[in-house]
Scaffold this active site. Sequence first.
Site, short mmCIF file in Angstrom:
data_model
loop_
_atom_site.label_atom_id
_atom_site.label_comp_id
_atom_site.label_asym_id
_atom_site.label_seq_id
_atom_site.Cartn_x
_atom_site.Cartn_y
_atom_site.Cartn_z
N GLY A 1 0.85 -1.19 0.00
CA GLY A 1 0.00 0.00 0.00
C GLY A 1 0.88 1.22 0.00
O GLY A 1 1.83 1.29 -0.77
N GLU A 2 0.58 2.15 0.88
CA GLU A 2 1.36 3.38 0.95
C GLU A 2 1.94 3.47 2.36
O GLU A 2 1.21 3.68 3.33
CB GLU A 2 0.44 4.56 0.63
CG GLU A 2 1.11 5.63 -0.20
CD GLU A 2 2.18 6.34 0.59
OE1 GLU A 2 3.32 6.49 0.09
OE2 GLU A 2 1.90 6.73 1.74
N SER A 3 3.27 3.30 2.44
CA SER A 3 3.88 3.10 3.76
C SER A 3 3.78 4.34 4.66
O SER A 3 3.68 4.20 5.88
CB SER A 3 5.34 2.68 3.59
OG SER A 3 6.02 3.58 2.77
N CYS B 1 6.12 -5.40 0.33
CA CYS B 1 6.24 -4.06 -0.23
C CYS B 1 6.14 -2.96 0.83
O CYS B 1 7.06 -2.80 1.60
CB CYS B 1 5.23 -3.91 -1.37
SG CYS B 1 5.78 -2.77 -2.61
N ARG C 1 12.57 3.42 -0.66
CA ARG C 1 11.24 3.39 -1.29
C ARG C 1 11.33 3.81 -2.75
O ARG C 1 12.19 4.62 -3.11
CB ARG C 1 10.29 4.36 -0.60
CG ARG C 1 10.06 4.07 0.84
CD ARG C 1 9.25 5.21 1.47
NE ARG C 1 7.95 5.32 0.83
CZ ARG C 1 7.26 6.46 0.76
NH1 ARG C 1 7.73 7.59 1.24
NH2 ARG C 1 6.07 6.47 0.16
N ARG D 1 5.63 -0.12 -7.81
CA ARG D 1 6.36 0.98 -7.14
C ARG D 1 7.15 0.41 -5.97
O ARG D 1 7.04 0.85 -4.82
CB ARG D 1 5.42 2.09 -6.66
CG ARG D 1 4.75 2.84 -7.78
CD ARG D 1 4.35 4.23 -7.37
NE ARG D 1 5.47 5.15 -7.39
CZ ARG D 1 5.53 6.27 -6.67
NH1 ARG D 1 4.57 6.61 -5.86
NH2 ARG D 1 6.58 7.06 -6.77
N HIS E 1 4.63 -8.84 -4.51
CA HIS E 1 3.28 -9.06 -3.98
C HIS E 1 2.74 -10.46 -4.27
O HIS E 1 1.95 -10.61 -5.22
CB HIS E 1 2.30 -8.07 -4.61
CG HIS E 1 2.50 -6.66 -4.20
ND1 HIS E 1 1.91 -6.11 -3.07
CD2 HIS E 1 3.22 -5.65 -4.75
CE1 HIS E 1 2.24 -4.85 -2.96
NE2 HIS E 1 3.04 -4.54 -3.97
N GLU F 1 0.39 -11.87 -2.88
CA GLU F 1 -1.07 -11.84 -2.70
C GLU F 1 -1.80 -11.43 -3.99
O GLU F 1 -3.01 -11.54 -4.07
CB GLU F 1 -1.46 -10.92 -1.53
CG GLU F 1 -1.27 -9.43 -1.75
CD GLU F 1 0.16 -8.95 -1.54
OE1 GLU F 1 1.09 -9.79 -1.51
OE2 GLU F 1 0.35 -7.72 -1.45
#
Length: 198
Positions: free
Chosen positions: A46-48, A78, A109, A139, A174, A176
Amino acid sequence: MIVGVLALQGDVPEQLRAVGRLGVKVRPVRGPPDLEGLAGLLMPGGESTTMSNLLDESELREPLSQRVRAGLPTLATCAGLILLSRTLAPSAGGRDPQPLGLLDVRVRRNDFGRQRESFEAPVRMEGLHGGPFPGVFIRSPRILDVGPAARAIAWRADEVVGAREGNVWGLTFHPELTDDARVHRAFLGMARTARVSR
Ligand code: GLN
């Protein structure tokens, strides 16, 4: 056995599904009580930076860290890996989160050029049989160094894309987001036999 999925932000439904498809009970983790009695924890992509802020807001940062330090098997992908890392090298865009320091790696990142921000590539992973794993990189961060407390467990060509410290696994890709369940199956196998000191 119940496995938790950190459910603050990111690809939570995909992680819930990835564990559920293997017939294991899953629980979204949104606050400290949700950590009770877990046999394993997944930290999604996601967005860390957002996830890090939400870890503070939900008062999960400390109790989650304690559980992981006590040996709770944890699979982070990620953004999850970024959060677990020991050190973050400053990224080009600035505004990096405060990492938890639970996996001895140095990470940067968003470390792939623009045209390659997202790509698929075969990954070789320790303990996985039956050929390369389809690595989905979105990303993606880059693992710059693996410290003495950790070791590399996954590679894309010569580059390290996964590391492990004790029961903690961190991947830059990922699993998943693929139909291939081998990584989740291997992680759950480890979680089933792990000792957690409470
Ligand atoms: N670029 C994201 C970050 O820095 C991570 C991307 C992902 O989880 N797919 O947090």
